[in-house]
Motif scaffolding. Structure first.
Motif, short mmCIF file in Angstrom:
data_model
loop_
_atom_site.label_atom_id
_atom_site.label_comp_id
_atom_site.label_asym_id
_atom_site.label_seq_id
_atom_site.Cartn_x
_atom_site.Cartn_y
_atom_site.Cartn_z
N ILE A 226 0.84 -1.20 0.00
CA ILE A 226 0.00 0.00 0.00
C ILE A 226 0.87 1.25 0.00
CG2 ILE A 226 -1.64 1.34 1.39
CD1 ILE A 226 -2.76 -1.42 2.34
N GLU A 227 1.97 1.22 0.77
CA GLU A 227 2.85 2.38 0.84
C GLU A 227 3.49 2.68 -0.52
OE1 GLU A 227 6.94 3.92 3.02
OE2 GLU A 227 5.89 2.20 3.86
N VAL A 228 3.97 1.65 -1.20
CA VAL A 228 4.60 1.87 -2.51
C VAL A 228 3.58 2.44 -3.49
CG1 VAL A 228 5.75 0.77 -4.46
CG2 VAL A 228 6.37 0.12 -2.13
N GLN A 229 2.38 1.88 -3.49
CA GLN A 229 1.35 2.40 -4.38
C GLN A 229 0.99 3.84 -4.02
OE1 GLN A 229 0.15 0.91 -7.21
NE2 GLN A 229 1.84 -0.50 -6.72
N GLY A 230 0.99 4.15 -2.74
CA GLY A 230 0.72 5.52 -2.33
C GLY A 230 1.79 6.49 -2.81
N ALA A 231 3.05 6.06 -2.77
CA ALA A 231 4.14 6.91 -3.26
C ALA A 231 4.02 7.15 -4.76
CB ALA A 231 5.48 6.27 -2.92
N ILE A 232 3.65 6.12 -5.50
CA ILE A 232 3.46 6.26 -6.95
C ILE A 232 2.29 7.20 -7.24
CG2 ILE A 232 2.82 5.00 -9.06
CD1 ILE A 232 4.28 2.54 -7.77
N GLY A 233 1.22 7.03 -6.50
CA GLY A 233 0.06 7.91 -6.66
C GLY A 233 0.40 9.35 -6.36
N ASN A 234 1.26 9.58 -5.37
CA ASN A 234 1.68 10.94 -5.03
C ASN A 234 2.44 11.59 -6.18
OD1 ASN A 234 2.12 13.13 -3.03
ND2 ASN A 234 4.27 12.51 -3.18
#
Length: 477
Positions: A84-92
């Motif tokens: 979830i964290e990696v996907q959140g960073a990509i989304g950011n």
């Protein structure tokens, strides 16, 4: 002198099974010089050009999700949360690449009339040349980039120091950066001395971490006379009114407090519940806590993993023991367990807590929920505001309207209504931390990017400049 080798601990095993060479002072200076050389061309690309490259960065990062998340899982002991964290960073990254060009287009450049007759003003914007970030260990990937990405979108080059506690993800991220050579972003590695050296090289620094360390960063930045943005600790309260459904409120409170083992600045760390629903709420909270599993022995099963940093586990246990010694009752959990080298704490519910207890005064950063029962909403608000911190807070009520009517009375930068810890999910709501929870403009919302732009005033005389005789003695009156 030889290079300094830093070892990192695996939070699941307790073993130091990874090491890296700390960046030397000369290496940090060389990285900073390289980034400074690259920054003018990067800024000259314009918002659309930078956005295109940032989208490529996001795509390359997405292609490397498996490698990044795998190293992050080892660093943090968390499986699903790491993905979830990696996907959140990509989304950011994608969010700023999409929003950035529109923000630049909306800047008020003028010309506009001055209050001084015959003068008009045009505003030019340019980025701080070199941005620096000092990131924490609790969410290493997203917090290493949460400020760096909007700084890059603004036109800065970016130098980032991830935490030496959770360093493994940097290897796959450097592979990602190799695919986007135009992006002026680099990492330097090491402890506090590397952070100090970074501050000496940059034009603007962002720090995320404890209030104590944040003060040191602010002092170092002040000596260099550069801006410092600080995102620091919290002691977030949640108020639950008499009209709230107690079982629903218990579910929200539990999730908001224990996700990622409570190792998040926006975790709920104090709960104030109306006496009319206190008993069913506490019963539901305890029942929910007892259904939460730790991710041991199977790291792919359960809800909460080990503590990342052993001193944090010791601090949390100290707070629990202090509360019990002063009369609190442990309704679930309560003891940090050492299991195969990892340190785990099951969700811990405390009742009978008092304001003098450490667990009610100091940041906990663990899955601990101290519950206070109140009779009057005025008392709940006063207790919620009785803290040196002011990061965020939450209100649960029988309706959104009721919750909203109380929000402005809480002394915190962001208030979650009918939910908890929403700042971990919502990146476009500008807010400013209060008290010892932070300093500087909001990293959320549009100011997350515009804070990295310097304003230059072009003051244009459209009439005749004043002659020297305007200042001749005897002319006044």
């Amino acid at each position: 002198m030889g290079e300094t080798i830093v070892k990192a601990r695996n939070p699941r095993t307790g073993q130091e099974d990874y090491e890296f060479a700390a960046s030397s002072r000369d290496e940090i200076a060389a990285q900073a010089a390289r980034l400074r050389d690259a920054q003018p061309a990067w800024e000259a690309l314009g918002p659309d050009g930078r956005a295109t490259i940032l989208m490529r960065f996001a795509d390359a990062m997405e292609a490397a999700t498996q490698q990044i998340a795998t190293t992050l899982t080892i660093d943090t002991g968390r499986g699903a949360v790491s993905w979830i964290e990696v996907q959140g960073a990509i989304g950011n990254i994608r969010r700023w690449a999409s929003r950035g060009p529109d923000l630049f287009a909306s800047l008020d450049r003028g010309p506009k009339a001055s209050a001084t007759p015959g003068v008009e003003i045009v505003t030019d914007y340019s980025a701080f040349p070199l941005f620096g970030a000092i990131a924490p260990w609790n969410f290493p990937v997203i917090l290493s980039h949460i400020d760096a990405v909007p700084a890059l979108m603004a036109g800065c080059a970016a130098l980032v120091k991830p935490s030496e506690i959770t360093p493994r993800f940097v290897e796959p991220m450097r592979d990602v950066l190799a695919q986007v050579p135009e992006l002026p972003l680099a990492y330097v590695m090491g402890g506090a001395d590397v952070g100090q050296a970074l501050i000496e090289e940059v034009d603007y620094v962002c720090f995320t971490g404890s209030t104590a360390t944040g003060r040191k960063v602010a002092e170092a930045a002040a000596r260099k006379l550069i801006p410092a943005n600080l995102e620091l600790g919290g002691k977030d309260p949640m108020i639950i009114t008499a009209s709230a459904d107690p079982e629903w409120a218990a579910g929200v409170a539990l999730r908001s407090s224990i996700v990622a083992t409570g190792q998040a600045c926006q975790s709920i760390e104090r709960i104030y519940v109306d006496s009319d629903i206190a008993e069913p709420f506490i019963d539901a909270l305890v029942a929910g806590a007892e259904k939460v599993d730790i991710t041991h022995p199977d790291p792919n099963a359960g809800h909460i993993g080990p503590f990342i940093f052993p001193p944090q586990a010791a601090k949390v246990q100290e707070q629990i023991d202090d509360a019990v010694a002063k009369g609190a009752e442990v309704r679930s959990g309560g003891t940090v367990e050492d299991l195969d080298g990892g340190q785990y704490l099951r969700p811990t519910i405390l009742t009978g807590v008092t304001p003098d207890m450490l667990v009610m005064r100091e940041e906990t950063f663990g899955p601990v929920l101290p519950v206070t029962i109140y009779d009057e909403i005025e008392n709940a608000i006063a207790q919620a505001n009785d803290t040196e911190y002011g990061l965020s807070a939450a209100i649960l009520a029988g309706s959104l309207e009721e919750a909203a009517s109380l929000a402005s009375r809480l002394d915190a930068g962001a208030i979650s209504l009918q939910d908890g810890a929403l700042t971990s999910m919502v990146g476009d709501a500008a807010n400013q931390s209060r008290g010892t929870s932070g300093l500087g403009p909001s990293r959320m919302g549009d100011t997350g990017m515009t804070r990295f732009l310097r304003e230059q005033a072009h003051i244009r005389q459209t009439g005749q400049p004043l002659p020297i005789d305007a200042y001749r003695e005897g002319q006044a009156g």
